[in-house]
Write an enzyme that holds these catalytic residues in place. Sequence first.
Site, PDB file in Angstrom:
ATOM      1  N   GLN A 157       0.814  -1.219   0.000  1.00 13.60           N
ATOM      2  CA  GLN A 157       0.000   0.000   0.000  1.00 13.60           C
ATOM      3  C   GLN A 157       0.846   1.267   0.000  1.00 13.60           C
ATOM      4  OE1 GLN A 157      -3.093   0.291  -0.578  1.00 13.60           O
ATOM      5  NE2 GLN A 157      -3.804  -1.807  -0.312  1.00 13.60           N
ATOM      6  N   HIS A 159      -0.680  -3.832  -9.264  1.00 14.40           N
ATOM      7  CA  HIS A 159      -2.022  -3.297  -9.504  1.00 14.40           C
ATOM      8  C   HIS A 159      -2.460  -2.237  -8.500  1.00 14.40           C
ATOM      9  CE1 HIS A 159      -4.522  -5.621  -6.518  1.00 14.40           C
ATOM     10  NE2 HIS A 159      -3.462  -6.391  -6.525  1.00 14.40           N
ATOM     11  N   CYS A 176     -20.099  -8.529   6.577  1.00 14.68           N
ATOM     12  CA  CYS A 176     -20.998  -9.008   5.540  1.00 14.68           C
ATOM     13  C   CYS A 176     -20.432  -8.867   4.136  1.00 14.68           C
ATOM     14  CB  CYS A 176     -22.332  -8.285   5.634  1.00 14.68           C
ATOM     15  SG  CYS A 176     -23.305  -8.969   6.962  1.00 14.68           S
TER      16      CYS A 176
HETATM   17  C1  PLP Z   1      -1.135  -4.673   2.390  1.00 14.05           C
HETATM   18  C2  PLP Z   1      -1.371  -5.657   1.284  1.00 14.05           C
HETATM   19  N1  PLP Z   1      -0.578  -6.735   1.160  1.00 14.05           N
HETATM   20  C3  PLP Z   1      -0.739  -7.632   0.178  1.00 14.05           C
HETATM   21  C4  PLP Z   1      -1.751  -7.508  -0.744  1.00 14.05           C
HETATM   22  C5  PLP Z   1      -1.918  -8.555  -1.794  1.00 14.05           C
HETATM   23  O1  PLP Z   1      -1.460  -8.145  -3.039  1.00 14.05           O
HETATM   24  P1  PLP Z   1      -1.806  -9.000  -4.331  1.00 14.05           P
HETATM   25  O2  PLP Z   1      -3.256  -8.825  -4.586  1.00 14.05           O
HETATM   26  O3  PLP Z   1      -0.967  -8.422  -5.428  1.00 14.05           O
HETATM   27  O4  PLP Z   1      -1.432 -10.410  -4.039  1.00 14.05           O
HETATM   28  C6  PLP Z   1      -2.618  -6.412  -0.654  1.00 14.05           C
HETATM   29  C7  PLP Z   1      -3.724  -6.245  -1.619  1.00 14.05           C
HETATM   30  O5  PLP Z   1      -4.883  -6.176  -1.261  1.00 14.05           O
HETATM   31  C8  PLP Z   1      -2.418  -5.471   0.379  1.00 14.05           C
HETATM   32  O6  PLP Z   1      -3.234  -4.410   0.518  1.00 14.05           O
END
Ligand code: PLP
Lengths: 402, 323
Positions: free
Chosen positions: A179, A201, A325
């Site tokens: 993040q 992404h 939910c």
């Molecule tokens: C803090 C954190 N770590 C790991 C991930 C996982 O990343 P990925 O969807 O590329 O596996 C996310 C994604 O939601 C995330 O917010």
Amino acid sequence: MSDIYLDNNATTQCDPLVVEAMLPYFSEQFGNPSSLHSFGNKVGFALKKARKSVQKLLGAEHESEIIFTSCGSESDSTAIMSALRAQPERRTIITTVVEHPAVLNLCEHLEGEGYTVHRLGVDAKGRLDLEEYKSLLSDDVAVVSVMWANNETGTIFPIMEMATMADEAGVMFHTDAVQAVGKIPIELEDSPIHMLSLSGHKLHAPKGVGVLYLKRGTRFRPLLRGGHQERGRRAGTENVTAIIGLGVAAELAMANMAHENTEVKALRDRLQEGILAAVPNAFVTGDPDNRLPNTLNIAFEYIEGEAILLLLNKVGIAASSGSACTSGSLEPSHVMKAMGIPYTAAHGTVRFSLSRYNTAEEVERVIESVPPIVAQLRKLSPYWGENGPVENPDQAFAPVYA
Amino acid sequence: MWDYSETVKEHFYNPKNAGAVEQANAVGDVGSISCGDALRLTLKVDPENEVILDAGFQTFGCGSAIASSSALTEMVKGKTLDEALTITNQDIADFLDGLPPEKMHCSVMGREALQAAVANYRGEEWVDDHEEGALICKCFAIDDVMIRETIRENSLSSVEDVTNYTKAGGGCSSCHEGIENILIEELAARGEVFVAAHAKGKKKAPKKQEALVSLEMPVAEPAAAEPAPAAPAGMSAFQRIKKIEAVIEEIRPNLQADRGDCELLDVDGKNIYVSLVGACSGCQMAAMTVGGIQQKMIEALGEFVKVIPVDKAKAAAQQQALA
Ligand SMILES: Cc1ncc(COP(=O)(O)O)c(C=O)c1O
């Protein structure tokens, strides 16, 4: 009126420049970068360029410290498993209660296999207790894995300080910076951070590509063994197209870093102020003074998050919620629980996460849309009276079971 | 996002009968704010004939909780209390053209609020006996509590057993790890060790042949391809059954001494179904007895088999239901 996307911590739109850069690699530039001939060679050079651009975004010393993976989760798993396998005599992991499931569920699984897992707790604002952390560092700790910033609240952790403490104790340090990368400046060259995960992404690159930063000299054991790709540290033919997209996205993130921390931040602050001014019984969760510039998490008391999201979606606004939910589980978000958010609010948290594509007009539209939605749901709620919460909701509402 | 039906969306966006009914004489409260959903159902009941004249709801909860509440109030209006009580949670889900498995508990809440309101009207005490656990099997909406209870009641010991008794795991099979973890805990609690089934390239059950129009040549099964009902080298199926019977006969006197008994019901490949009767059925010892029989069987046959205790009455009832 077009829809408003405020769920950028879940995923982001691919930047058009990223898409443009990727297109040739779906068609004429199809070579395998490992091949000797010119088809492969050109692709190999493009990969090198992407690697350099990620290196720059992270402020890493060497290009070879960048290992391309398939996603943030793979990077997290690779880092933690590598630390355990490279140091079999060490049987303990330190992490936090507010990690992403990519780390939490792996740790829970490893606990079942006999490892000791210490999960650092957080206070009401989602902050860690560094004294507690210090007391847990020992020769039995194989790795510390702490996220740079929390995906639900945006709360930023003192990663440099924690990595320094680990370094002094001779313990490997990994951070899930999925993040943080692209939203706040990061400089790894002189840092004591051994490993860092990022995911394409979340910064306007496509899905299906991630990076594990591995500081030179850090003992490593691959998760995937096989071909010599990524210098034998991650076997499997590279997802060339996505990696090239990530390279461009990294360049754009660098170029937009100041914008993110001024303009985007200002939009977020305006959204926060606008909603809180119009909606009673609502508050910001996490640590507002130490937060990603794009993230706003608000708890709306006496209503439930999924219902809020559905009504927002109906007026073309996309956000997300830590409510039980939305995930299909019975428990509200582990992050809200860890912070001890009162039960009257824990189910009603909504995360608005912005990006450089959002505009001031959009923010104003959201500020207008939220109050009537909250009012509509409160009208249905047995915990809400004419003008406010019923007194002593526990007593006013007397279910046979609780 | 959830795959909500149009009816669910309609009842969520434009709920019917929202708010408390004036002069209500029946109130049912279920759930709590800490659980994430709560519903108050208020009814106005005609004391003459117990017909529900009006119904209203107040709900704290997600989209499907609000939709289920709205549906419930529509369904009960005009019914007598006794008629209303015949409404099941499945009826509520059906009224809404279905709910995702993760959301079926919302319809359960509706049904419970109704029971609570009727009890309130009649001056009875309504006790909720429904406990809900983490959802394990998403294909059939089976939760942790249900699986554990069924394992305990029937001394189940394999994922296959759990599927047969609860349906959990019978769909996409991705919850098998979760079911195995539950089995490990439950078996440990009764002093056993969970033994996973061997990996098997399960042959698909042959599709029913369509009469007349099948264009496919009936291909003779190569005899070797069928992992012959696990008959080890040199033992015919008949000899194998005889051996199994002999083991049962050998242990019966022991069981009978404890006022119990054991009977062979069926043999299906590696699975040997027995019924335990008398003192050893249903008691803590049953599991140990089964383990002992299984060990003896394995030794006598020289192959891995599984001894599965079956409740004879239940088995018969099931057979009948299937017939
Ligand atoms: C803090 C954190 N770590 C790991 C991930 C996982 O990343 P990925 O969807 O590329 O596996 C996310 C994604 O939601 C995330 O917010």
